[in-house]
Design a protein around this motif. Structure first.
Motif, PDB file in Angstrom:
ATOM      1  N   LYS A 115       0.841  -1.207   0.000  1.00 37.10           N
ATOM      2  CA  LYS A 115       0.000   0.000   0.000  1.00 37.10           C
ATOM      3  C   LYS A 115       0.875   1.256   0.000  1.00 37.10           C
ATOM      4  O   LYS A 115       0.591   2.229  -0.699  1.00 37.10           O
ATOM      5  CB  LYS A 115      -0.937  -0.001   1.216  1.00 37.10           C
ATOM      6  CG  LYS A 115      -2.076  -1.005   1.100  1.00 37.10           C
ATOM      7  CD  LYS A 115      -2.893  -1.058   2.387  1.00 37.10           C
ATOM      8  CE  LYS A 115      -4.001  -2.095   2.285  1.00 37.10           C
ATOM      9  NZ  LYS A 115      -4.722  -2.270   3.558  1.00 37.10           N
ATOM     10  N   TYR A 116       1.949   1.212   0.791  1.00 36.44           N
ATOM     11  CA  TYR A 116       2.852   2.363   0.843  1.00 36.44           C
ATOM     12  C   TYR A 116       3.584   2.532  -0.485  1.00 36.44           C
ATOM     13  O   TYR A 116       3.724   3.650  -0.992  1.00 36.44           O
ATOM     14  CB  TYR A 116       3.857   2.191   1.991  1.00 36.44           C
ATOM     15  CG  TYR A 116       4.877   3.303   2.052  1.00 36.44           C
ATOM     16  CD1 TYR A 116       4.563   4.535   2.602  1.00 36.44           C
ATOM     17  CD2 TYR A 116       6.156   3.126   1.518  1.00 36.44           C
ATOM     18  CE1 TYR A 116       5.488   5.571   2.638  1.00 36.44           C
ATOM     19  CE2 TYR A 116       7.089   4.146   1.541  1.00 36.44           C
ATOM     20  CZ  TYR A 116       6.751   5.366   2.105  1.00 36.44           C
ATOM     21  OH  TYR A 116       7.667   6.383   2.121  1.00 36.44           O
ATOM     22  N   TYR A 120       3.391   5.827  -2.909  1.00 37.74           N
ATOM     23  CA  TYR A 120       4.591   6.569  -3.314  1.00 37.74           C
ATOM     24  C   TYR A 120       4.672   6.669  -4.837  1.00 37.74           C
ATOM     25  O   TYR A 120       4.950   7.747  -5.383  1.00 37.74           O
ATOM     26  CB  TYR A 120       5.845   5.881  -2.758  1.00 37.74           C
ATOM     27  CG  TYR A 120       7.130   6.514  -3.251  1.00 37.74           C
ATOM     28  CD1 TYR A 120       7.542   7.765  -2.772  1.00 37.74           C
ATOM     29  CD2 TYR A 120       7.918   5.889  -4.213  1.00 37.74           C
ATOM     30  CE1 TYR A 120       8.699   8.364  -3.239  1.00 37.74           C
ATOM     31  CE2 TYR A 120       9.079   6.480  -4.682  1.00 37.74           C
ATOM     32  CZ  TYR A 120       9.466   7.717  -4.197  1.00 37.74           C
ATOM     33  OH  TYR A 120      10.617   8.319  -4.669  1.00 37.74           O
ATOM     34  N   LEU A 121       4.435   5.566  -5.523  1.00 40.02           N
ATOM     35  CA  LEU A 121       4.540   5.570  -6.986  1.00 40.02           C
ATOM     36  C   LEU A 121       3.472   6.461  -7.618  1.00 40.02           C
ATOM     37  O   LEU A 121       3.718   7.118  -8.633  1.00 40.02           O
ATOM     38  CB  LEU A 121       4.444   4.133  -7.512  1.00 40.02           C
ATOM     39  CG  LEU A 121       5.689   3.285  -7.235  1.00 40.02           C
ATOM     40  CD1 LEU A 121       5.402   1.806  -7.474  1.00 40.02           C
ATOM     41  CD2 LEU A 121       6.872   3.744  -8.081  1.00 40.02           C
ATOM     42  N   SER A 128      -0.995   4.430 -11.569  1.00 36.52           N
ATOM     43  CA  SER A 128      -2.359   4.919 -11.410  1.00 36.52           C
ATOM     44  C   SER A 128      -2.806   4.725  -9.968  1.00 36.52           C
ATOM     45  O   SER A 128      -2.416   3.762  -9.302  1.00 36.52           O
ATOM     46  CB  SER A 128      -3.289   4.135 -12.346  1.00 36.52           C
ATOM     47  OG  SER A 128      -4.634   4.331 -11.997  1.00 36.52           O
ATOM     48  N   SER A 129      -3.642   5.633  -9.498  1.00 30.85           N
ATOM     49  CA  SER A 129      -4.179   5.491  -8.137  1.00 30.85           C
ATOM     50  C   SER A 129      -5.219   4.373  -8.071  1.00 30.85           C
ATOM     51  O   SER A 129      -5.602   3.947  -6.990  1.00 30.85           O
ATOM     52  CB  SER A 129      -4.787   6.806  -7.664  1.00 30.85           C
ATOM     53  OG  SER A 129      -5.846   7.181  -8.530  1.00 30.85           O
ATOM     54  N   GLU A 130      -5.674   3.924  -9.236  1.00 30.19           N
ATOM     55  CA  GLU A 130      -6.688   2.863  -9.304  1.00 30.19           C
ATOM     56  C   GLU A 130      -6.020   1.510  -9.034  1.00 30.19           C
ATOM     57  O   GLU A 130      -5.111   1.107  -9.761  1.00 30.19           O
ATOM     58  CB  GLU A 130      -7.308   2.882 -10.706  1.00 30.19           C
ATOM     59  CG  GLU A 130      -8.727   2.357 -10.752  1.00 30.19           C
ATOM     60  CD  GLU A 130      -8.757   0.838 -10.810  1.00 30.19           C
ATOM     61  OE1 GLU A 130      -8.073   0.267 -11.684  1.00 30.19           O
ATOM     62  OE2 GLU A 130      -9.445   0.222  -9.972  1.00 30.19           O
ATOM     63  N   PRO A 131      -6.422   0.814  -7.960  1.00 28.09           N
ATOM     64  CA  PRO A 131      -5.743  -0.432  -7.578  1.00 28.09           C
ATOM     65  C   PRO A 131      -5.680  -1.477  -8.696  1.00 28.09           C
ATOM     66  O   PRO A 131      -4.665  -2.156  -8.862  1.00 28.09           O
ATOM     67  CB  PRO A 131      -6.562  -0.943  -6.388  1.00 28.09           C
ATOM     68  CG  PRO A 131      -7.197   0.268  -5.815  1.00 28.09           C
ATOM     69  CD  PRO A 131      -7.471   1.170  -6.974  1.00 28.09           C
ATOM     70  N   GLY A 132      -6.760  -1.581  -9.478  1.00 27.74           N
ATOM     71  CA  GLY A 132      -6.764  -2.559 -10.564  1.00 27.74           C
ATOM     72  C   GLY A 132      -5.679  -2.288 -11.589  1.00 27.74           C
ATOM     73  O   GLY A 132      -5.029  -3.224 -12.096  1.00 27.74           O
ATOM     74  N   GLN A 133      -5.457  -1.016 -11.901  1.00 28.34           N
ATOM     75  CA  GLN A 133      -4.395  -0.630 -12.850  1.00 28.34           C
ATOM     76  C   GLN A 133      -3.026  -0.957 -12.281  1.00 28.34           C
ATOM     77  O   GLN A 133      -2.133  -1.421 -13.002  1.00 28.34           O
ATOM     78  CB  GLN A 133      -4.484   0.877 -13.148  1.00 28.34           C
ATOM     79  CG  GLN A 133      -5.708   1.278 -13.936  1.00 28.34           C
ATOM     80  CD  GLN A 133      -5.480   1.182 -15.433  1.00 28.34           C
ATOM     81  OE1 GLN A 133      -5.024   0.160 -15.935  1.00 28.34           O
ATOM     82  NE2 GLN A 133      -5.803   2.250 -16.143  1.00 28.34           N
ATOM     83  N   PHE A 134      -2.854  -0.707 -10.992  1.00 31.15           N
ATOM     84  CA  PHE A 134      -1.561  -0.997 -10.357  1.00 31.15           C
ATOM     85  C   PHE A 134      -1.293  -2.499 -10.345  1.00 31.15           C
ATOM     86  O   PHE A 134      -0.173  -2.944 -10.589  1.00 31.15           O
ATOM     87  CB  PHE A 134      -1.533  -0.435  -8.937  1.00 31.15           C
ATOM     88  CG  PHE A 134      -0.207  -0.638  -8.229  1.00 31.15           C
ATOM     89  CD1 PHE A 134       0.980  -0.210  -8.801  1.00 31.15           C
ATOM     90  CD2 PHE A 134      -0.159  -1.246  -6.979  1.00 31.15           C
ATOM     91  CE1 PHE A 134       2.201  -0.387  -8.142  1.00 31.15           C
ATOM     92  CE2 PHE A 134       1.045  -1.441  -6.324  1.00 31.15           C
ATOM     93  CZ  PHE A 134       2.232  -1.011  -6.915  1.00 31.15           C
ATOM     94  N   LYS A 135      -2.329  -3.301 -10.099  1.00 29.86           N
ATOM     95  CA  LYS A 135      -2.161  -4.765 -10.131  1.00 29.86           C
ATOM     96  C   LYS A 135      -1.729  -5.224 -11.516  1.00 29.86           C
ATOM     97  O   LYS A 135      -0.851  -6.086 -11.649  1.00 29.86           O
ATOM     98  CB  LYS A 135      -3.470  -5.460  -9.740  1.00 29.86           C
ATOM     99  CG  LYS A 135      -3.844  -5.323  -8.277  1.00 29.86           C
ATOM    100  CD  LYS A 135      -5.216  -5.935  -8.031  1.00 29.86           C
ATOM    101  CE  LYS A 135      -5.774  -5.525  -6.690  1.00 29.86           C
ATOM    102  NZ  LYS A 135      -7.156  -6.001  -6.497  1.00 29.86           N
TER     103      LYS A 135
END
Length: 290
Positions: A115-116, A120-121, A128-135
């Motif tokens: 999460k941290y 930061y990224l 992206s702040s969208e969790p699905g995009q980050f995954k």
């Protein structure tokens, strides 16, 4: 990544925060015990012989209840048998293996460490702040298949190389920078620990150290030297190397940082949108209690 002191200072602060948040890290002498034994000798380039300076295994004890009871470790271990170790042999990813990859990413996303790293990224415009995009970004960096040996099909990915290990031309070990894989392979007599490597004979590690430079053989093939964290969680390593990867556009990025008591060189090689390899080198330690 800029080589300025300011950039390195910021990265040092970020990585130390990841370290503090890594509550799934195992504790030396409590959750695991290692036996460093002798200092490893020189191995000539192309040689498959290393004098054994360690008669006993590296790992004397590991609390397997932790490995089975902490979700990220459990899902990480499920991935270790999903790969063909030889480069040049195309990987065939089953639907079950795809599901295991996603479960591992999902479990990491639930940790404070990831999460941290994500926060930061996002602040740096790298995710992206969208969790699905980050995954999906994590999937591309670590699990997207690519050609390592140009003579074959898609035979490798960042996760396989860094955490599982590969063999090249049936003659040498490449990658294999993970302590959980080392422990499990050693437990099944596939790994023979040969001794530790000290940098320039100036620093001798101790058995509480969370970073070591090791020499070993894997299924009879020698790894002359391999840097790896000991005891840290899978999410810590994925988060740390993902940050370094995304904060640089260089083919090879090398940064020297001080994380907790350790002065480390952290190395990341890029393979397009994915990690080619990544590993730590222990430069020195203050030998204070953790």
């Amino acid at each position: 990544m800029a080589r300025s002191q300011q950039a390195n200072q910021e990265l040092t602060e970020v990585l130390n925060q990841l370290w503090r948040l890594d509550t799934n890290r195992l504790k030396p002498e409590t959750d695991y015990i290692i036996s460093l034994q002798g200092k490893a000798g020189y191995v000539a380039q192309g040689s498959n012989y290393a004098r054994d300076r360690a008669r006993a295994p590296l790992f004397t004890y590991v609390n397997e209840d932790k490995l089975k009871g902490i979700e990220t470790y459990l899902h990480f271990i499920n991935l270790l048998d999903n790969y063909e170790t030889s480069t040049g042999v195309s990987e065939k990813v089953t639907s079950e293996e795809l599901h295991e990859n996603r479960l591992f990413i999902e479990s990491m996303m639930e940790t404070d460490v990831m999460k941290y790293a994500h926060k930061y990224l996002v602040s740096k415009g790298q995710s992206s702040s969208e969790p699905g995009q980050f995954k999906r970004q994590l999937y591309d960096i670590w699990f997207r298949l690519y050609h390592r040996d140009r003579s074959g099909g898609q035979d490798s990915c960042g996760f396989e190389h860094v955490f599982v290990g590969e063999t090249k031309f049936g003659q040498e070990v490449t990658g294999f920078h993970n302590w959980v894989q080392f422990y499990l392979q050693e437990k099944h007599d596939h790994v023979d620990y040969k001794g530790y490597k000290a940098r320039d004979n100036k620093y001798t590690p101790d058995e509480d150290d969370h970073v070591l430079n090791l020499q070993f053989s894997w299924n009879g093939l020698v790894k002359p030297i391999g840097g790896c964290f000991i005891g840290v969680s899978p999410e810590f390593e994925v988060a740390l190397f993902t940050i370094i990867f995304l904060m640089s556009t260089q083919k090879m990025t090398s940064v020297v940082v001080k994380v907790d008591e350790y002065v480390l060189e952290l190395v990341v090689y890029r393979h397009g949108r994915s990690i080619g390899t990544s590993y730590p080198k222990l430069l020195s330690s203050n030998h204070k209690d953790l």
